[in-house]
Design an enzyme around this catalytic site. Structure first.
Site, PDB file in Angstrom:
ATOM      1  N   HIS A 126       0.840  -1.206   0.000  1.00  0.00           N
ATOM      2  CA  HIS A 126       0.000   0.000   0.000  1.00  0.00           C
ATOM      3  C   HIS A 126       0.872   1.251   0.000  1.00  0.00           C
ATOM      4  O   HIS A 126       0.660   2.170  -0.802  1.00  0.00           O
ATOM      5  CB  HIS A 126      -0.930  -0.005   1.212  1.00  0.00           C
ATOM      6  CG  HIS A 126      -1.716   1.252   1.380  1.00  0.00           C
ATOM      7  ND1 HIS A 126      -2.989   1.408   0.884  1.00  0.00           N
ATOM      8  CD2 HIS A 126      -1.409   2.447   1.964  1.00  0.00           C
ATOM      9  CE1 HIS A 126      -3.427   2.639   1.161  1.00  0.00           C
ATOM     10  NE2 HIS A 126      -2.478   3.284   1.823  1.00  0.00           N
ATOM     11  N   GLU A 127       1.850   1.289   0.899  1.00  0.00           N
ATOM     12  CA  GLU A 127       2.682   2.494   0.993  1.00  0.00           C
ATOM     13  C   GLU A 127       3.524   2.672  -0.271  1.00  0.00           C
ATOM     14  O   GLU A 127       3.742   3.801  -0.716  1.00  0.00           O
ATOM     15  CB  GLU A 127       3.561   2.446   2.246  1.00  0.00           C
ATOM     16  CG  GLU A 127       2.773   2.397   3.571  1.00  0.00           C
ATOM     17  CD  GLU A 127       1.781   3.546   3.756  1.00  0.00           C
ATOM     18  OE1 GLU A 127       2.006   4.646   3.217  1.00  0.00           O
ATOM     19  OE2 GLU A 127       0.758   3.334   4.445  1.00  0.00           O
ATOM     20  N   HIS A 130       1.643   4.482  -2.864  1.00  0.00           N
ATOM     21  CA  HIS A 130       1.786   5.941  -2.774  1.00  0.00           C
ATOM     22  C   HIS A 130       3.065   6.400  -3.460  1.00  0.00           C
ATOM     23  O   HIS A 130       3.075   7.390  -4.199  1.00  0.00           O
ATOM     24  CB  HIS A 130       1.802   6.390  -1.314  1.00  0.00           C
ATOM     25  CG  HIS A 130       0.478   6.264  -0.624  1.00  0.00           C
ATOM     26  ND1 HIS A 130      -0.702   6.685  -1.192  1.00  0.00           N
ATOM     27  CD2 HIS A 130       0.150   5.769   0.607  1.00  0.00           C
ATOM     28  CE1 HIS A 130      -1.692   6.455  -0.342  1.00  0.00           C
ATOM     29  NE2 HIS A 130      -1.209   5.891   0.743  1.00  0.00           N
ATOM     30  N   ASP A 136      -4.758   7.520  -1.709  1.00  0.00           N
ATOM     31  CA  ASP A 136      -5.669   6.636  -0.985  1.00  0.00           C
ATOM     32  C   ASP A 136      -7.027   6.621  -1.679  1.00  0.00           C
ATOM     33  O   ASP A 136      -7.458   7.630  -2.244  1.00  0.00           O
ATOM     34  CB  ASP A 136      -5.865   7.130   0.448  1.00  0.00           C
ATOM     35  CG  ASP A 136      -4.706   6.744   1.351  1.00  0.00           C
ATOM     36  OD1 ASP A 136      -4.260   5.583   1.281  1.00  0.00           O
ATOM     37  OD2 ASP A 136      -4.259   7.614   2.118  1.00  0.00           O
TER      38      ASP A 136
HETATM   39 ZN   LIG Z   1      -2.427   5.272   2.237  1.00  0.00          ZN
END
Ligand SMILES: [Zn+2]
Length: 187
Positions: A126-127, A130, A136
């Site tokens: 997830h990170e 980014h 998000d």
């Molecule tokens: Zn996030």
């Protein structure tokens, strides 16, 4: 969602701001059409990733298996890295990329989410989403990587969905036009 109301608000604000920018970009739906184009390589260092080195490596592997326009490699010892991964006592957060080769991004791998029971590899992938330019998408289902914590503490999906995968594929396709950004996305 749950107890992190302030963080949730911050994340929502960041998401809204990002989406305004994001609407200007065209998302190419056909990831396979870019196979054979120049591959962008960005490097990361896990020297400060503490106990999360394995999870980080697995999260990176997820992206390398899902997209072909960008490759994330661990920097050799002594080599400058584009992305620093830092174990941190807070909530996970990261620079909102796309980080370019020679650029600079940080993943703070927050132990707070680990203590809450969230999946270690999903936190990492997830990170890195980014870092690769994805905002998000909260709230959202477990099938969405960028739904983050709103996918639920029991969510073990570490992979981007088709939309998320195609967006990253498109961002880094054909050499990648760098866009400077220093925004930090919380969550
Ligand atoms: Zn996030």
């Amino acid at each position: 969602m749950y107890r992190r109301t302030l963080i949730g608000l911050l994340a929502t604000t960041a998401m809204t701001a990002t989406l305004v920018v994001g609407t200007a970009a065209t998302v190419a739906p056909q990831a396979t059409a870019d196979v054979g184009a120049a591959v962008v390589t960005i490097t990361y260092s896990d020297a400060r990733a503490g106990e999360f080195k394995d999870a980080v490596a697995q999260g990176v592997a997820v992206w390398n298996a899902n997209v072909t326009s960008v490759r994330i490699q661990k920097a050799a010892s002594g080599q400058r890295a584009d992305v620093q991964v830092i174990a941190d006592p807070g909530w996970p957060r990261a620079t909102l990329g796309p980080v370019r080769p020679g650029g600079s991004g940080t993943v703070w791998y927050g132990r707070e989410a680990v203590a809450d029971g969230y999946n270690l590899v999903r936190i990492a992938s997830h990170e890195f989403g980014h870092i690769l330019g994805l905002p998000d998408i909260k709230p959202g289902p477990c099938s969405s990587l960028m739904s983050g914590s709103t996918g639920g503490v029991s969510c073990t999906n570490v992979n981007p969905n088709a939309s998320e995968r195609n967006r990253v594929q498109s961002i880094y396709a054909n050499g990648f036009a760098p866009t400077a950004t220093n925004t930090v996305v919380i969550g």
